[in-house]
Design a protein around this motif. Structure first.
Motif, short mmCIF file in Angstrom:
data_model
loop_
_atom_site.label_atom_id
_atom_site.label_comp_id
_atom_site.label_asym_id
_atom_site.label_seq_id
_atom_site.Cartn_x
_atom_site.Cartn_y
_atom_site.Cartn_z
N VAL A 146 1.05 -1.08 0.11
CA VAL A 146 -0.14 -0.01 0.13
C VAL A 146 1.07 1.29 -0.18
N ARG A 147 1.85 1.24 0.72
CA ARG A 147 2.63 2.49 0.83
C ARG A 147 3.35 2.90 -0.35
N ASP A 148 3.65 1.71 -1.02
CA ASP A 148 4.44 2.00 -2.40
C ASP A 148 3.73 2.55 -3.33
N SER A 149 2.26 2.37 -3.33
CA SER A 149 1.59 2.95 -4.47
C SER A 149 0.84 4.37 -3.90
N ILE A 150 0.97 4.89 -2.72
CA ILE A 150 0.40 6.16 -2.42
C ILE A 150 1.34 7.02 -1.75
N CYS A 151 0.74 8.51 -1.92
CA CYS A 151 1.33 9.63 -1.05
C CYS A 151 0.35 9.94 -0.14
N PHE A 152 0.86 10.46 1.21
CA PHE A 152 -0.12 10.93 2.07
C PHE A 152 0.60 12.22 2.66
N LEU A 153 -0.23 13.36 2.36
CA LEU A 153 0.27 14.65 2.93
C LEU A 153 -0.61 15.22 4.14
N THR A 154 -0.33 15.31 5.12
CA THR A 154 -0.76 16.06 6.32
C THR A 154 0.03 17.02 7.05
N LEU A 202 8.02 18.88 -10.91
CA LEU A 202 7.17 19.32 -9.69
C LEU A 202 7.89 20.81 -9.14
N PHE A 203 9.09 21.01 -9.29
CA PHE A 203 9.38 22.21 -8.85
C PHE A 203 8.93 23.63 -9.54
N MET A 234 5.60 27.96 1.88
CA MET A 234 6.64 27.23 1.44
C MET A 234 6.94 26.14 1.56
N LYS A 235 6.90 25.56 3.04
CA LYS A 235 7.11 24.50 3.82
C LYS A 235 6.12 23.56 3.34
N GLN A 236 4.89 23.88 3.26
CA GLN A 236 3.52 23.10 2.75
C GLN A 236 3.90 22.79 1.23
N LYS A 237 4.18 23.72 0.37
CA LYS A 237 4.49 23.31 -1.03
C LYS A 237 5.90 22.21 -1.00
N ALA A 238 6.78 22.46 -0.05
CA ALA A 238 7.96 21.71 -0.11
C ALA A 238 7.49 20.05 0.12
N SER A 239 6.47 19.97 1.14
CA SER A 239 6.01 18.71 1.66
C SER A 239 5.10 18.18 0.51
N ILE A 240 4.64 18.92 -0.44
CA ILE A 240 3.84 18.23 -1.47
C ILE A 240 4.51 17.87 -2.38
N VAL A 241 5.56 18.79 -2.85
CA VAL A 241 6.33 18.19 -3.86
C VAL A 241 7.29 16.92 -3.39
N VAL A 242 7.72 16.77 -2.27
CA VAL A 242 8.60 15.66 -1.91
C VAL A 242 7.35 14.39 -1.78
N ASN A 243 6.31 14.65 -1.38
CA ASN A 243 5.52 13.48 -1.00
C ASN A 243 5.05 13.02 -2.68
N LEU A 244 4.94 13.81 -3.73
CA LEU A 244 4.53 13.14 -4.90
C LEU A 244 5.69 12.93 -5.77
N VAL A 245 7.08 12.72 -5.32
CA VAL A 245 8.11 12.16 -5.99
C VAL A 245 8.15 10.87 -6.66
N ASN A 246 7.39 10.05 -6.28
CA ASN A 246 7.15 8.76 -7.09
C ASN A 246 5.81 8.58 -7.82
N VAL A 266 -2.21 24.05 -5.94
CA VAL A 266 -2.62 23.00 -5.59
C VAL A 266 -3.79 22.15 -5.82
N LEU A 267 -4.95 22.94 -5.67
CA LEU A 267 -6.14 22.47 -6.26
C LEU A 267 -6.22 22.11 -7.83
N ASP A 268 -5.75 22.82 -8.53
CA ASP A 268 -5.35 22.67 -10.11
C ASP A 268 -4.59 21.18 -10.33
N TYR A 269 -3.51 21.21 -9.56
CA TYR A 269 -2.77 19.96 -9.70
C TYR A 269 -3.31 18.72 -9.31
#
Length: 263
Positions: A86-94, A130-131, A151-163, A185-188
């Motif tokens: 499951v972890r291999d196929s998801i990203c979870f942002l909180t 992503l950048f 910007m921290k929130q955006k950094a978390s988003i791009v890192v979580n979407l890496v795969n 973010v909504l558009d993405y």
């Protein structure tokens, strides 16, 4: 696809927690017998007030919590028995998962890409995409501690979407963001939906739900009280907009809960 079947999550309360919650009960039912299917190529929105059980639901989907009752499958994999698949196929942002303050955005992106077993060429390709999408290129060499909250929130988003995950799980994705960044973010998320990804998002913001949702599941007091497209929900509740529908259901369910307690 995400399949949630009879999810119940019960917490035992310590004496300190009971005092904080002003209750004599020994347990708290955070999510109560919730079932829901989030389809590929759709954005499913969990809509409800703070404390409704949205985050708990998403944490169970993401394998961070184990259901007390019921089960969850992500792309056919059980979140308890096949947690790694499951972890291999998801990203979870909180907002509660923080990046290490001492590292740069660029370093963390590469680090998490390698954890996901991506080769360097793929990591660089994803990084460029992503950048640029989230206007992070000028900040990639800054340490996390140097960034603003947004910007921290955006950094978390791009890192979580890496795969380039098949399943995207965002808990209150625009919290703390300015209006321009929130829109990006909504558009993405819509872009990911259009690519056929499974997207599930929690929010308490009605306008956000209206912009994003292919399907809405309203959660109040840990229970799913209604599910459907926005037109379906408005028809069922005989209301003019999503906010009116929510407050009608909120009042009905609060009254029902008070009635049960009185009995």
């Amino acid at each position: 696809m995400i399949e949630i079947n009879g999810l119940t999550k019960i917490y035992k309360l310590s004496a300190k927690k009971k005092k904080e919650l002003k209750t004599n009960k020994n347990v708290k039912i955070a999510v109560n017998d919730l079932s829901l299917v989030a389809e590929d190529g759709q954005i499913t929105v969990l809509l409800g007030p703070n404390g409704a059980g949205k985050t708990t639901t998403l944490r169970n989907v993401s394998t961070l919590l184990t259901p007390t009752k019921g089960y969850i499958k992500v792309n056919g994999h059980d979140t308890v028995k096949e947690a790694q698949k499951v972890r291999d196929s998801i990203c979870f942002l909180t907002n509660e998962i923080k990046l290490d303050e001492h590292f740069t955005v660029d370093y963390l992106f590469t680090f998490f890409g390698r954890i996901k077993n991506l080769d360097d060429a793929t990591i660089e390709k994803r990084k460029k995409e992503l950048f640029e999408t989230f206007d992070m290129s000028d900040f990639k060499d800054k340490r996390i501690e140097e960034l603003s909250t947004g910007m921290k929130q955006k950094a978390s988003i791009v890192v979580n979407l890496v795969n380039d995950p098949e399943v995207v799980i965002f808990d209150e994705p625009t919290s703390g963001l300015d209006i321009v960044t929130a829109r990006s973010v909504l558009d993405y998320l819509k872009k990911l939906r259009n690519e056929g990804k499974t997207v599930i998002v929690s929010t308490h913001i009605m306008s956000e739900a209206e912009k994003l949702a292919d399907k809405v599941a309203m959660i109040i007091g840990g229970r799913k009280v209604i599910e459907g497209t926005i037109p379906e929900i408005l028809a069922k509740t005989q209301t003019a907009d999503l906010e009116d529908a929510f407050f009608k259901l909120y009042m009905e369910n609060n009254c029902s809960e008070k009635g049960d307690k009185d009995e």
